[in-house]
Scaffold this motif. Structure first.
Motif, PDB file in Angstrom:
ATOM      1  N   UNK A  53     -17.107-122.905  30.922  1.00 41.09           N
ATOM      2  CA  UNK A  53     -16.471-122.178  29.947  1.00 41.09           C
ATOM      3  C   UNK A  53     -16.307-124.049  29.465  1.00 41.09           C
ATOM      4  N   UNK A  54     -16.744-124.439  28.542  1.00 40.89           N
ATOM      5  CA  UNK A  54     -17.447-125.347  27.759  1.00 40.89           C
ATOM      6  C   UNK A  54     -15.740-126.121  27.134  1.00 40.89           C
ATOM      7  N   UNK A  55     -15.274-124.986  26.656  1.00 40.72           N
ATOM      8  CA  UNK A  55     -14.274-125.105  26.019  1.00 40.72           C
ATOM      9  C   UNK A  55     -13.063-125.846  26.764  1.00 40.72           C
ATOM     10  N   UNK A  56     -12.658-125.493  27.483  1.00 40.91           N
ATOM     11  CA  UNK A  56     -11.486-125.939  29.133  1.00 40.91           C
ATOM     12  C   UNK A  56     -12.390-126.700  30.590  1.00 40.91           C
ATOM     13  N   UNK A  57     -13.185-126.621  30.838  1.00 39.05           N
ATOM     14  CA  UNK A  57     -14.656-128.079  31.634  1.00 39.05           C
ATOM     15  C   UNK A  57     -13.535-127.023  32.834  1.00 39.05           C
ATOM     16  N   UNK A  58     -13.806-125.785  32.695  1.00 37.10           N
ATOM     17  CA  UNK A  58     -13.806-124.221  33.862  1.00 37.10           C
ATOM     18  C   UNK A  58     -15.131-123.877  34.178  1.00 37.10           C
ATOM     19  N   UNK A  59     -14.805-123.732  35.660  1.00 35.22           N
ATOM     20  CA  UNK A  59     -15.952-123.399  36.739  1.00 35.22           C
ATOM     21  C   UNK A  59     -15.356-121.770  37.341  1.00 35.22           C
ATOM     22  N   UNK A  60     -15.564-120.926  36.511  1.00 34.23           N
ATOM     23  CA  UNK A  60     -14.383-119.966  37.313  1.00 34.23           C
ATOM     24  C   UNK A  60     -15.858-118.149  37.935  1.00 34.23           C
ATOM     25  N   UNK A  61     -15.147-117.571  38.883  1.00 31.43           N
ATOM     26  CA  UNK A  61     -16.199-116.563  39.473  1.00 31.43           C
ATOM     27  C   UNK A  61     -15.837-115.751  39.280  1.00 31.43           C
ATOM     28  N   UNK A  62     -16.569-114.496  39.216  1.00 32.77           N
ATOM     29  CA  UNK A  62     -16.210-113.102  38.877  1.00 32.77           C
ATOM     30  C   UNK A  62     -15.435-112.282  40.130  1.00 32.77           C
ATOM     31  N   UNK A  63     -13.949-112.265  40.641  1.00 33.76           N
ATOM     32  CA  UNK A  63     -14.451-111.854  41.682  1.00 33.76           C
ATOM     33  C   UNK A  63     -13.834-110.239  42.461  1.00 33.76           C
ATOM     34  N   UNK A  64     -14.543-109.292  41.106  1.00 32.00           N
ATOM     35  CA  UNK A  64     -14.779-108.306  40.662  1.00 32.00           C
ATOM     36  C   UNK A  64     -13.740-107.079  40.515  1.00 32.00           C
ATOM     37  N   UNK A  65     -12.220-108.065  39.836  1.00 28.73           N
ATOM     38  CA  UNK A  65     -12.383-107.555  38.724  1.00 28.73           C
ATOM     39  C   UNK A  65     -11.009-108.345  38.477  1.00 28.73           C
ATOM     40  N   UNK A  66     -11.321-109.790  37.574  1.00 28.03           N
ATOM     41  CA  UNK A  66     -10.610-110.111  37.156  1.00 28.03           C
ATOM     42  C   UNK A  66     -12.099-111.947  37.154  1.00 28.03           C
ATOM     43  N   UNK A  67     -11.763-112.922  36.001  1.00 27.61           N
ATOM     44  CA  UNK A  67     -12.800-114.071  36.366  1.00 27.61           C
ATOM     45  C   UNK A  67     -11.639-115.472  36.733  1.00 27.61           C
ATOM     46  N   UNK A  68     -11.820-115.938  37.536  1.00 28.78           N
ATOM     47  CA  UNK A  68     -10.904-116.613  38.698  1.00 28.78           C
ATOM     48  C   UNK A  68     -11.719-118.330  38.553  1.00 28.78           C
ATOM     49  N   UNK A  69     -10.784-119.368  38.580  1.00 29.37           N
ATOM     50  CA  UNK A  69     -10.960-120.720  38.136  1.00 29.37           C
ATOM     51  C   UNK A  69     -11.495-120.858  39.544  1.00 29.37           C
ATOM     52  N   UNK A  70     -12.287-121.713  38.988  1.00 26.09           N
ATOM     53  CA  UNK A  70     -12.791-122.234  41.146  1.00 26.09           C
ATOM     54  C   UNK A  70     -11.571-123.478  40.961  1.00 26.09           C
ATOM     55  N   UNK A  71     -10.820-123.869  42.083  1.00 28.60           N
ATOM     56  CA  UNK A  71     -10.215-125.709  42.108  1.00 28.60           C
ATOM     57  C   UNK A  71     -11.081-126.415  42.733  1.00 28.60           C
ATOM     58  N   UNK A  72     -11.770-127.909  42.103  1.00 25.81           N
ATOM     59  CA  UNK A  72     -11.491-128.773  42.091  1.00 25.81           C
ATOM     60  C   UNK A  72     -11.467-129.353  43.776  1.00 25.81           C
ATOM     61  N   UNK A  73     -10.724-128.862  44.511  1.00 26.86           N
ATOM     62  CA  UNK A  73     -10.555-129.939  45.308  1.00 26.86           C
ATOM     63  C   UNK A  73      -8.335-130.007  45.166  1.00 26.86           C
ATOM     64  N   UNK A  74      -8.089-131.027  45.684  1.00 29.11           N
ATOM     65  CA  UNK A  74      -6.936-131.088  45.614  1.00 29.11           C
ATOM     66  C   UNK A  74      -6.539-131.643  44.134  1.00 29.11           C
ATOM     67  N   UNK A  75      -5.314-130.860  44.151  1.00 25.85           N
ATOM     68  CA  UNK A  75      -4.847-131.687  42.443  1.00 25.85           C
ATOM     69  C   UNK A  75      -3.771-131.823  42.091  1.00 25.85           C
ATOM     70  N   UNK A  76      -3.668-132.887  41.538  1.00 30.11           N
ATOM     71  CA  UNK A  76      -1.481-133.268  41.449  1.00 30.11           C
ATOM     72  C   UNK A  76      -1.069-132.693  40.739  1.00 30.11           C
ATOM     73  N   UNK A  77       0.353-132.081  41.759  1.00 31.30           N
ATOM     74  CA  UNK A  77       1.182-131.494  40.726  1.00 31.30           C
ATOM     75  C   UNK A  77       1.551-132.202  39.251  1.00 31.30           C
ATOM     76  N   UNK A  78       1.775-130.598  38.777  1.00 29.46           N
ATOM     77  CA  UNK A  78       2.034-131.480  37.311  1.00 29.46           C
ATOM     78  C   UNK A  78       3.475-130.317  37.310  1.00 29.46           C
ATOM     79  N   UNK A  79       4.656-131.440  36.656  1.00 31.46           N
ATOM     80  CA  UNK A  79       5.638-130.754  36.991  1.00 31.46           C
ATOM     81  C   UNK A  79       6.526-129.941  35.578  1.00 31.46           C
TER      82      UNK A  79
END
Length: 237
Positions: A53-79
């Motif tokens: 998705x170009x608007x969010x720069x998000x790569x997602x896969x379909x789990x069979x019931x929903x689109x799920x974002x693929x993590x790009x590795x370890x992400x920094x916590x955002x509190x």
């Protein structure tokens, strides 16, 4: 969209059928402007389909019931602050709820005080059972260093106040808060007072309750709070 057929090596001269095109060649990563455009184009996604998705720069896969974002590795916590503005301490227990879904927590108690002497505890899910295991710690009241304790009840120790004139501050860090297994906990506390009653504290341990953390409480085992504020910050990472 048909389910993918996997991998195939094409030979020179092979004729591509519609099934080949849909089953092999169309199973890369589809690029869409946004989720709405994807929904309009792919009305029947199949498990394993991939999209970007170009608007969010998000790569997602379909789990069979929903689109799920693929993590790009370890992400920094955002509190973000869960209890907007903080929650004032009162009575013998003050609880902040609505914490579900948070992986990491940072808890800060500022300018707390009691109407007498008392011991301060940090609890999760209002649990007063023996689910607070202190793996190691340092208690310092002048030259007194009590031994660490395991399987203690009523919560992790945060501070000990010798009299009503003392104030205290406590910081707590929790990882794995959304796990049904062990949660790692670090506690830091201080209660400055007169020379005989200065107090600092640090410990590390595990909360072994089997539920994800949905609330945090600060409690006193005697007397009641007459000042202070608790702030609970959460991160989904």
């Amino acid at each position: 969209m048909a389910a993918g057929l996997g991998f195939k090596t094409f030979a020179t001269g092979d004729v591509l059928t519609a099934a080949d095109t849909n089953g092999y060649l169309m199973q890369g990563v589809w690029v869409f402007a946004n989720a709405a455009a994807r929904t309009a184009a792919v009305t029947s996604p199949q498990e394993g389909n991939m999209s970007y998705l170009s608007d969010t720069n998000s790569t997602e896969y379909y789990s069979g019931s929903a689109w799920v974002a693929i993590s790009g590795g370890a992400s920094a916590a955002s509190y973000s602050l869960i209890n907007t503005g903080g929650t004032s301490l009162s009575g013998s227990v003050t609880t902040v709820s609505g914490i579900s879904g948070m992986s990491s927590l940072q808890i800060l108690v500022r300018d707390g005080s009691l109407n007498g002497s008392g011991e301060i505890r940090i609890r999760f899910n209002t649990d007063t059972g023996a689910n607070y295991n202190v793996a190691g710690g340092l208690w310092e009241t002048n030259t007194i260093f009590p031994n660490p304790r395991t399987a203690q009840t009523n919560g992790f120790e945060g501070a000990i106040l010798a009299n009503a004139s003392q104030t205290f501050s406590v910081g707590v860090s929790v990882t794995g808060a959304n796990s049904t297994g062990f949660k790692a906990v670090n506690v830091f506390g201080a209660a400055p007072g007169n020379t005989a009653n200065n107090y600092s504290f640090s410990s590390t341990g595990l909360y072994v309750g089997t539920s994800t953390i949905s609330s945090v409480s600060i409690a006193t085992l005697s007397n009641s709070f007459d000042a202070g504020t608790i702030y609970v910050y959460g991160s989904a990472v």
